[in-house]
Design an enzyme around this catalytic site. Structure first.
Site, PDB file in Angstrom:
ATOM      1  N   THR A 162      -8.527  -1.133   8.105  1.00  0.00           N
ATOM      2  CA  THR A 162      -7.741  -2.333   8.409  1.00  0.00           C
ATOM      3  C   THR A 162      -6.320  -1.966   8.820  1.00  0.00           C
ATOM      4  O   THR A 162      -5.743  -0.992   8.322  1.00  0.00           O
ATOM      5  CB  THR A 162      -7.695  -3.277   7.196  1.00  0.00           C
ATOM      6  N   GLY A 199     -10.598  -0.734  -1.571  1.00  0.00           N
ATOM      7  CA  GLY A 199      -9.268  -1.287  -1.793  1.00  0.00           C
ATOM      8  C   GLY A 199      -9.196  -1.943  -3.152  1.00  0.00           C
ATOM      9  O   GLY A 199      -9.969  -1.609  -4.063  1.00  0.00           O
ATOM     10  N   GLY A 200      -8.299  -2.912  -3.287  1.00  0.00           N
ATOM     11  CA  GLY A 200      -8.111  -3.590  -4.558  1.00  0.00           C
ATOM     12  C   GLY A 200      -8.655  -4.999  -4.560  1.00  0.00           C
ATOM     13  O   GLY A 200      -9.483  -5.378  -3.718  1.00  0.00           O
ATOM     14  N   ASP A 201      -8.163  -5.793  -5.491  1.00  0.00           N
ATOM     15  CA  ASP A 201      -8.633  -7.173  -5.625  1.00  0.00           C
ATOM     16  C   ASP A 201      -8.309  -8.007  -4.386  1.00  0.00           C
ATOM     17  O   ASP A 201      -9.059  -8.913  -4.028  1.00  0.00           O
ATOM     18  CB  ASP A 201      -7.990  -7.811  -6.852  1.00  0.00           C
ATOM     19  N   ARG A 230       8.136  -5.070  -2.504  1.00  0.00           N
ATOM     20  CA  ARG A 230       6.970  -4.256  -2.177  1.00  0.00           C
ATOM     21  C   ARG A 230       7.343  -2.799  -1.914  1.00  0.00           C
ATOM     22  O   ARG A 230       6.506  -1.903  -2.037  1.00  0.00           O
ATOM     23  CB  ARG A 230       6.235  -4.839  -0.967  1.00  0.00           C
ATOM     24  N   ARG A 262       6.584  -2.205  -8.920  1.00  0.00           N
ATOM     25  CA  ARG A 262       7.260  -3.504  -8.789  1.00  0.00           C
ATOM     26  C   ARG A 262       6.711  -4.513  -9.779  1.00  0.00           C
ATOM     27  O   ARG A 262       7.432  -5.424 -10.204  1.00  0.00           O
ATOM     28  CB  ARG A 262       7.108  -4.026  -7.361  1.00  0.00           C
ATOM     29  N   GLY A 273      -3.637 -12.679  -6.776  1.00  0.00           N
ATOM     30  CA  GLY A 273      -2.634 -11.848  -6.121  1.00  0.00           C
ATOM     31  C   GLY A 273      -2.037 -12.444  -4.868  1.00  0.00           C
ATOM     32  O   GLY A 273      -1.243 -11.787  -4.193  1.00  0.00           O
ATOM     33  N   GLU A 274      -2.368 -13.684  -4.544  1.00  0.00           N
ATOM     34  CA  GLU A 274      -1.785 -14.380  -3.398  1.00  0.00           C
ATOM     35  C   GLU A 274      -1.101 -15.656  -3.870  1.00  0.00           C
ATOM     36  O   GLU A 274      -1.578 -16.331  -4.785  1.00  0.00           O
ATOM     37  CB  GLU A 274      -2.862 -14.723  -2.361  1.00  0.00           C
TER      38      GLU A 274
END
Length: 526
Positions: A152, A178-180, A287, A293, A484-485
Site C-alpha cells: 500500500t 499490518g495492524g488493526d 505521528r 506517541r 484507531g480512527e
C-alpha cells in the site's frame, strides 16, 4: 525394526528416529500437515535439532525418503513449522505415500489456494515488508499457496482497491500484513463493495447486509495488533501464517456505527469516547514520534482529566449467557459463541426471548471520563486481560463500559486494573452492561443538526465558560475512537445483532441488520 507414523492412519515400513532415542511413533492430524515432498537420500537430510537424519547404514537399508512439514505447538499459543523425514525400502511405496498425503491435503477444502495480500510498509515499526518476505512468504510457498502482493502507498489504499479494482473471484481470501488499522480497511472495503454490488444501502441502520464470500486474515505488523492478540493469543507472524495455511476460521461480531441515518464506520474491537478518544486525537498530531506517541498522549490525557456530559441509551442483552463480570473467558470451541450467546433446549429452540420482546431501552445521563464499547476482550501485550476480559467474539453483543467522573487517583486505579488480576469493574464509579444496541448524545448536541466538531470551540465558548468556570479551556466534546480512527460526529447509534448459525459452518462474512460476523482465517482463540 519399523515404527508407525499416524497421519489419520498408520504408516508402516517407515523408520524415524528421535534425537537421543532409538525410534518412537508420532501422531499428527492431516489437518495440521502443511506439505509433503520426496527427498534425495544421497544428498542427506537436514538436521533441525528436532529430528535426527538417518545414519549412513540406515539410509543404505532404506534408500527412499520423504519429508512431512507440519504444525508444532510451542509455548504461549505459539505455532512453529517442523519437519520429520521417513525412510523406506521401496521407491514405489514412498511415492504412493506421498501421493496419498497430497490427496488428503487436496481434500481439505477449507484451505486457501490463492490469496490477495496487502502489506502496510508504514505501520508499527515499518517492518511489514521484511516480516512478510522473511517469515510468511516462505511458508505460503511451502504450502503451495499462490499470492498476489500489493504494497500500500497511502492510507485507505487497500480499502479503495477492494471497493473498486480487486478481482475478488480469483482469490480464496484476503490477507493484510499490518495492524488493526489495515484489518479495518479490509473489512470496510469488502463489506462496502458487496453492499454496492447488491444494491444495499449501508446508510440505513435497519438494512440487511449481504454476506461477502471471502475470508480475511491478518499477519501482525502494527503497533498493538489487538485483534490478532485477542483471537490467536499471541502477536507472532509465523503463528498467524500457519493458522491461515491450515484454514482455521474464527467468527467475530462487528458493530456498525451510524449518525442520523448516515453510515460512519464498522468497529470490530473498541469504540472509545472520552479518555481513549482524547488519546487518539492527541496522538494523531504526534505521528512523528512513532509508537511512543501513544504513551505520551496517554499520560498527557490522564493529567488533563477531562470529563464529558451526555446521555447513553442502550438495549440490554437480557437473554445472554454469561455477564461481563463473570470468570468465563472466550476460548476455542466456546460454548457461548457456538450458540450465539443463547441457551437452547433439546429441540433446539431458544430458552430465552430476544430482548426486544422482553424489555425496553435503559437511559443513563451523567458526566463521564470514558465511554467504551468492547466487542472483544481488546487484550494486547500491555493489557493481557483487555478492557473487558469476559467479552465474547461471536455472541452477538458488545460490552458497554461507563466510567463516571471521579478523582485522578481513582481513575488511575481503574486503568491499572487492566493489567492486574482483580475485577476491574468492582468500583463505584464504573459500570458495565452487555448490550445489543446503544446510542450516545452529548449534552451540547443540537437536536436538529449536530455541531461540527471542528467548530465547537467557537460556537460553544460561552456555554463552556458557564459550565466550567474554573477552566474555560475544557472542551464540551470528545472524539470517538473507532478502532484507531476518529469519527466525525459525537452523537452516534451503534448496532450489533445476533446472527443465527454455528461458528465455522460457512467461510463467509455473514451479516445481519446492524452487525457483521467475520470469519477470520487467522486462527482460533487460545
Amino acid at each position: 525394526m519399523h515404527h508407525p507414523f499416524k497421519v489419520g492412519f498408520c504408516f508402516p515400513k517407515f523408520l524415524r528416529r528421535d534425537k537421543g532415542e532409538s525410534g518412537t511413533s508420532h501422531g499428527v492430524s492431516v489437518s495440521e500437515i502443511l506439505a509433503v515432498r520426496e527427498l534425495d537420500v544421497d544428498s542427506g537430510t537436514k538436521d533441525d535439532g528436532r529430528w535426527q537424519k538417518m545414519p549412513q547404514k540406515s539410509t543404505e537399508a532404506y534408500p527412499y525418503a520423504f519429508t512431512v512439514s507440519y504444525v508444532e505447538r510451542a509455548w504461549q499459543h505459539r505455532w512453529r513449522c517442523s519437519d520429520v523425514t521417513f525412510h523406506c525400502l521401496e521407491g514405489a511405496l514412498c511415492q504412493q505415500w506421498v501421493q496419498t498425503i497430497r490427496e488428503q491435503l487436496t481434500a481439505l477444502t477449507s484451505r486457501p489456494k490463492h490469496l490477495l495480500v496487502y502489506i502496510n510498509p508504514y505501520g508499527g515499526k515499518q517492518q511489514g515488508e521484511r516480516i512478510y518476505e522473511q517469515k510468511v512468504a516462505p511458508l505460503f510457498t511451502l504450502a503451495s499457496i499462490s499470492t498476489h502482493v500489493i504494497v500500500t502507498e497511502h492510507a485507505n489504499h487497500a480499502r479503495d482497491h477492494l471497493r473498486t479494482e480487486a478481482e475478488l473471484k480469483k482469490y480464496d481470501g484476503v490477507v493484510c500484513v499490518g495492524g488493526d488499522g489495515m484489518f479495518s480497511e479490509m473489512v470496510h472495503g469488502l463489506v462496502s463493495r458487496t453492499q454496492r454490488d447488491n444494491g444495499v444501502d449501508q446508510n440505513s441502520p435497519e438494512e440487511k447486509l449481504v454476506p461477502c464470500t471471502l475470508r480475511i486474515g491478518i499477519i501482525p505488523a502494527g503497533s498493538t495488533d489487538c485483534i490478532c492478540y485477542a483471537t490467536v493469543g499471541i502477536n507472532d507472524p509465523v503463528t498467524s501464517a500457519l493458522h491461515i495455511i491450515v484454514g482455521d476460521a474464527q467468527a467475530m461480531d462487528v458493530c456498525s456505527v451510524h449518525h442520523n441515518n448516515t453510515f460512519l464506520r464498522y468497529s470490530v474491537s473498541l469504540l472509545g469516547y472520552g479518555f481513549y478518544g482524547d488519546v487518539l486525537a492527541d496522538s494523531e498530531r504526534k505521528r512523528w514520534m512513532g509508537p511512543a506517541r501513544y504513551d505520551f498522549s496517554g499520560f498527557k490525557t490522564f493529567l488533563t482529566h477531562h470529563y464529558y456530559e451526555g446521555t447513553v441509551s442502550f438495549l440490554p442483552a437480557t437473554d445472554i449467557l454469561g455477564t461481563p463480570r463473570d470468570k468465563t473467558r472466550c476460548r476455542a470451541g466456546c460454548f457461548i459463541c457456538q450458540h450465539n450467546g443463547q441457551l437452547y433446549s433439546e429441540d433446539h429452540q431458544p430458552l430465552f426471548l430476544l430482548p426486544e420482546y422482553k424489555g425496553g431501552w435503559r437511559v443513563i445521563r451523567g458526566k463521564f471520563l470514558a465511554i467504551n464499547a468492547a466487542s472483544m476482550s481488546c487484550a494486547c501485550p500491555r493489557s493481557p486481560k483487555g478492557l473487558s476480559p469476559a467479552a465474547h467474539l461471536a455472541d452477538g453483543t458488545t460490552d458497554l463500559i461507563l466510567v463516571r467522573k471521579c478523582s485522578r487517583f481513582n481513575f488511575l486505579r481503574h486503568l491499572l486494573r487492566h493489567t492486574s488480576k482483580y475485577d476491574q469493574f468492582d468500583m463505584t464509579f464504573v459500570e458495565v452492561h452487555r448490550v445489543r444496541r446503544f446510542r450516545f448524545t452529548p449534552r451540547y448536541c443540537q437536536s436538529d443538526s449536530e455541531l461540527d466538531l471542528r467548530e465547537n470551540g467557537k460556537k460553544l465558548f460561552s456555554q463552556i465558560c458557564r459550565d466550567h468556570p474554573a477552566c474555560s479551556c475544557s472542551p464540551a466534546y470528545s472524539s470517538w475512537n473507532c478502532d484507531g480512527e476518529i469519527l466525525p460526529h459525537a452523537a452516534i447509534e451503534v448496532g450489533l445483532v445476533r446472527i443465527e448459525g454455528k461458528i465455522l459452518d460457512e467461510n463467509l462474512l455473514q451479516s445481519a441488520q446492524t452487525g457483521v460476523k467475520v470469519h477470520l482465517p487467522f486462527g482460533q482463540r487460545p
